[in-house]
Design an enzyme around this catalytic site. Structure first.
Site, PDB file in Angstrom:
ATOM      1  N   CYS A  31       0.799  -1.246   0.106  1.00 37.01           N
ATOM      2  CA  CYS A  31       0.062  -0.133  -0.019  1.00 37.01           C
ATOM      3  C   CYS A  31       0.858   1.150  -0.001  1.00 37.01           C
ATOM      4  O   CYS A  31       1.392   1.509   0.982  1.00 37.01           O
ATOM      5  CB  CYS A  31      -0.973  -0.017   1.261  1.00 37.01           C
ATOM      6  SG  CYS A  31      -1.639   1.576   1.403  1.00 37.01           S
ATOM      7  N   CYS A  34      -0.014   3.779   2.775  1.00 34.05           N
ATOM      8  CA  CYS A  34       0.450   3.277   4.146  1.00 34.05           C
ATOM      9  C   CYS A  34       1.758   3.679   4.394  1.00 34.05           C
ATOM     10  O   CYS A  34       2.318   4.059   5.478  1.00 34.05           O
ATOM     11  CB  CYS A  34       0.359   1.769   4.085  1.00 34.05           C
ATOM     12  SG  CYS A  34      -1.539   1.189   3.804  1.00 34.05           S
TER      13      CYS A  34
END
Length: 106
Positions: A31, A34
């Site tokens: 991600c 993230c």
């Protein structure tokens, strides 16, 4: 630099049972947002004035916890107090925005 600990399906409940406020960062290694959020959380975790602990859950490694809290996208952060979810924050945030959002709940 702070090392925010990862919790798993097996250790999640025990981590919350330690008490107090806990910000859980549901994340994944693939991600991009993230990865952008990680230094923000590290900075918050390093501050001794931070009124909560931070832990991470890798949604791929801990699918039961992901499903239990209905996590549909990452990053998603959930603030818990004594094991009860207080608020959910979806998406990346700046440090200031994240702290402002959390302070409205704490």
């Amino acid at each position: 630099m702070s090392e925010i600990p990862y919790v798993t399906d097996e250790t999640f409940d025990a981590s919350l049972a330690e008490g107090g406020l806990v910000l859980v960062d549901f994340t994944a290694s693939w991600c991009g947002p993230c990865k952008q959020l990680a230094p923000v959380l590290d900075s918050i975790a390093e501050d001794p004035q931070t009124p909560f602990r931070i832990v991470k859950v890798d949604i791929d490694a801990s699918p039961e916890t992901k499903d239990r809290f209905n996590i549909r996208g990452v990053p998603t952060m959930v603030l818990f107090d004594e094991g009860e979810a207080l608020t959910r924050i979806v998406g990346g945030r700046s440090k200031g925005d994240l702290l402002e959002t959390l302070s409205a709940v704490i």
